[in-house]
Design a protein around this motif. Structure first.
Motif, PDB file in Angstrom:
ATOM      1  N   UNK A 142       7.450   3.086 -16.803  1.00 24.70           N
ATOM      2  CA  UNK A 142       7.892   1.807 -17.109  1.00 24.70           C
ATOM      3  C   UNK A 142       9.110   1.568 -15.832  1.00 24.70           C
ATOM      4  N   UNK A 143       9.631   2.646 -15.296  1.00 25.33           N
ATOM      5  CA  UNK A 143      10.652   2.126 -14.148  1.00 25.33           C
ATOM      6  C   UNK A 143       9.965   2.047 -13.042  1.00 25.33           C
ATOM      7  N   UNK A 144       8.704   2.523 -12.794  1.00 21.74           N
ATOM      8  CA  UNK A 144       7.844   2.278 -11.503  1.00 21.74           C
ATOM      9  C   UNK A 144       7.212   0.791 -11.626  1.00 21.74           C
ATOM     10  N   UNK A 145       6.884   0.387 -12.961  1.00 20.19           N
ATOM     11  CA  UNK A 145       6.300  -0.942 -12.936  1.00 20.19           C
ATOM     12  C   UNK A 145       7.325  -1.901 -12.576  1.00 20.19           C
ATOM     13  N   UNK A 146       8.511  -1.532 -13.118  1.00 20.80           N
ATOM     14  CA  UNK A 146       9.723  -2.731 -13.092  1.00 20.80           C
ATOM     15  C   UNK A 146       9.969  -2.723 -11.743  1.00 20.80           C
TER      16      UNK A 146
ATOM     17  N   UNK B 288       0.693  -1.229  -0.018  1.00 24.69           N
ATOM     18  CA  UNK B 288       0.083  -0.012  -0.046  1.00 24.69           C
ATOM     19  C   UNK B 288       0.805   1.232   0.001  1.00 24.69           C
ATOM     20  N   UNK B 289       1.782   1.442   0.774  1.00 28.78           N
ATOM     21  CA  UNK B 289       2.450   2.461   0.874  1.00 28.78           C
ATOM     22  C   UNK B 289       3.506   2.526  -0.421  1.00 28.78           C
ATOM     23  N   UNK B 290       3.965   1.592  -1.065  1.00 31.81           N
ATOM     24  CA  UNK B 290       4.746   1.638  -2.598  1.00 31.81           C
ATOM     25  C   UNK B 290       3.689   2.230  -3.389  1.00 31.81           C
ATOM     26  N   UNK B 291       2.355   1.771  -3.477  1.00 32.68           N
ATOM     27  CA  UNK B 291       1.418   1.944  -4.393  1.00 32.68           C
ATOM     28  C   UNK B 291       1.075   3.637  -4.269  1.00 32.68           C
ATOM     29  N   UNK B 292       0.908   4.275  -3.118  1.00 29.66           N
ATOM     30  CA  UNK B 292       0.905   5.576  -2.736  1.00 29.66           C
ATOM     31  C   UNK B 292       1.962   6.488  -3.127  1.00 29.66           C
ATOM     32  N   UNK B 293       3.160   6.090  -3.120  1.00 28.52           N
ATOM     33  CA  UNK B 293       4.239   6.823  -3.392  1.00 28.52           C
ATOM     34  C   UNK B 293       4.365   6.962  -4.903  1.00 28.52           C
ATOM     35  N   UNK B 294       4.051   5.696  -5.559  1.00 28.37           N
ATOM     36  CA  UNK B 294       4.321   5.690  -7.039  1.00 28.37           C
ATOM     37  C   UNK B 294       3.049   6.381  -7.772  1.00 28.37           C
ATOM     38  N   UNK B 295       1.900   6.371  -6.938  1.00 26.19           N
ATOM     39  CA  UNK B 295       0.882   7.241  -7.570  1.00 26.19           C
ATOM     40  C   UNK B 295       1.358   8.659  -7.574  1.00 26.19           C
ATOM     41  N   UNK B 296       1.779   9.324  -6.482  1.00 19.44           N
ATOM     42  CA  UNK B 296       2.270  10.376  -6.291  1.00 19.44           C
ATOM     43  C   UNK B 296       3.023  11.042  -7.461  1.00 19.44           C
TER      44      UNK B 296
END
Length: 539
Positions: free
Chosen positions: A294-298, A275-283
């Motif tokens: 692409x970098x976030x997905x990897x 959840x924390x990772x997804x929140x940071x990635x979303x921002x």
């Protein structure tokens, strides 16, 4: 009177703070109506609770108040109870003459008023003082009179203990007297050990029975009758084995429960991390546009792959440990948890933090080229602020998971740092009191204690609605005591018996890893106090 009985029950269950709170409430109620008798009763109960927790200075204050109120109310028997407690304090301070003086006052009163039970208690105290002064004959005489009183009123459980103490007196006396007359008091010691064992065995009291058998073994060893001595040792070992088997069964049940909750804890930590990772990635996605997807997905795939691999490794380790010894299973889980925390913290700080820093540099370069009149300038600045916020969150999460101050400077600076960060939020006033020597705790003990404090503070912020929290870390003889108390809404401690919360299970698991003890004292509207004792080796 019902409140006094309830206080005795709470004290017997080691719920000392609850007992103190109840008696303070009784004292205030009695004070409002000027009832000196119950004011004295409340202070006597408070002093007994402090004596149970070895806080003699507080007990002494309560005793003096109890005597004052008993005198004002003309309640002589309560005054004598307080004076007996005063004798206990003096005995603990090794002021034996003063202790005997107070015991003697109580003895005269109880003899005059034919209070058999309390007279027996006072005589036992007087015998204890005589034993400390190595006046064996006086100690035995007092213990014998005390035993007769307990026998007369049918207190056979206490009678068994008195008989054992008399046997011990004779045995020690024989040891000190052996230079003059060999084995002079062994026959007397044997008689009382046998009496103690008889009552203890018939009433199913294993401890006095075990100790009496050991005493009989020592007697026969001194007589050079080694075969008989060995027989008594075998019998005492049988009692020990029965107690040990019962404890092992209880531990196995507890370990099975801990294994189940540990698995739940791992899953919950994995979900929280995702959840924390997804929140940071979303921002980051909003700020960095599609080029960084692409970098976030990897990164996400990498984290999931590593998490899945670690999950397989942890499960395999747990299965192997359970086959060898179920009791040791939890340690592998906790160690795996700490390793995973450090790894994720490093990745967040070095990799994702680095990416966000690069994005900030690009944004700064673009910002210089955007004219002030450009209508998109404000949106761009908002996006830049969100980027700063995201970078700050990455640093905070990494700091919390890695415990950097702890690794560099140790437990106390880490707790000071935690106190500062929590207090700066304005949500909670956090106080820290430390009284331990440097280098007393190992690195592993410091890490586990820090994690425990983190978990407790997190629970307070989430659930307690507290405004102030105190953290105490004290050094005792052979142990370190951690107390965390808050002024929040509290809860019913009975709920913990059936609770399946991950946080509480995590706390219990960490305390068990340190071979410590864990006690929760709370009540609705009365705040919460959690006390943890961790064994250490004092220099």
């Amino acid at each position: 009177m019902r409140q006094v009985e309830q206080s005795d029950k709470l004290r017997g269950e080691s719920k000392f703070d609850s007992a103190l709170f109840l008696m303070e409430d009784l004292f205030m109620s009695a004070k409002e109506v000027g009832d000196y008798e119950y004011m004295s009763r409340a202070k006597i109960e408070i002093s007994s609770t402090y004596l149970s927790t070895k806080r003699d200075s507080f007990a002494l204050l309560a005793i003096n108040e109890a005597i004052l109120y008993a005198e004002k109310g003309g309640v002589e028997h309560l005054k004598m109870t307080a004076i007996y407690n005063l004798g206990l304090v003096m005995e603990r301070k090794s002021q034996f003459d003063s202790a005997m003086l107070y015991y003697s006052q109580a003895e005269k009163f109880y003899r005059k008023n034919l209070d058999t039970l309390k007279l027996g208690i006072v005589l036992s105290g007087m015998a204890s003082v005589q034993t400390e002064k190595q006046r064996w004959s006086n100690a035995i005489e007092l213990n014998q009179e005390s035993a007769k009183l307990y026998s007369a009123i049918g207190k056979y459980d206490v009678l068994a203990k008195r008989y054992f103490v008399i046997g011990e007196n004779y045995l020690i006396w024989d040891y000190y007297d052996s230079l003059d007359i060999s084995n002079r008091y062994l026959d007397s010691a044997e008689i009382y050990y046998n009496k103690s064992f008889k009552w203890a065995d018939s009433l199913s009291f294993p401890t006095p029975a075990f100790r009496s058998l050991r005493g009989l073994a020592v007697i026969n060893e001194r007589r050079a009758d080694y075969e008989t001595a060995l027989g008594f040792m075998y019998r005492s070992n049988d009692i020990t084995q029965r107690l040990y088997s019962r404890n092992i069964e209880d531990k196995l049940l507890a370990v099975r429960e801990q294994y189940y909750t540990a698995n739940l804890e791992i899953k919950a930590l994995r979900e929280e991390r995702q959840k924390n990772t997804i929140l940071i990635i979303g921002v980051a996605i909003i700020i960095v546009i599609s080029i960084w997807l692409y970098i976030v997905d990897q990164r996400r795939k990498s984290v999931l792959a590593i998490a899945e691999k670690n999950d397989q490794i942890n499960k395999q380790k747990i299965d192997e440990l359970l086959q060898e010894q179920e009791i040791a299973s939890l340690q592998g889980v906790l160690e795996g948890q700490e390793t995973e925390r450090k790894r994720v913290a490093i990745d967040l700080h070095d990799r994702l933090g680095g990416i966000l820093s690069m994005v900030k540099l690009h944004f700064s370069a673009v910002e210089e080229k955007i004219e002030k009149e450009n209508p998109n300038k404000e949106k761009f600045l908002t996006a830049s602020e969100l980027l700063d916020l995201a970078a700050g969150e990455v640093r905070n999460i990494s700091h919390d998971m890695m415990s950097g101050v702890l690794a560099k400077f140790g437990l106390i600076p880490a707790l000071e740092d935690l106190k500062t960060r929590i207090s700066e939020t304005g949500k909670l006033d956090l106080n820290l009191y430390v009284n331990i020597k440097d280098n007393l705790l190992s690195g592993e003990q410091e890490l586990q204690l820090y994690r425990i404090v983190q978990e407790l503070i997190s629970n307070i912020l989430k659930h307690s609605q507290a405004t102030e929290t105190n953290i105490q870390l004290n050094q005792n003889e052979g142990s370190v005591n951690l107390i965390v108390e808050d002024d929040g809404v509290g809860f019913d401690p009975k709920r913990l018996e059936n609770a399946d919360g991950i946080g509480l299970s995590n706390l219990k698991a960490r305390v068990a890893k340190l071979e410590g003890t864990f006690h929760v004292d709370s009540g609705k509207g009365a705040g919460t106090t959690i006390s943890i004792d961790i064994p250490v080796e004092n220099d």
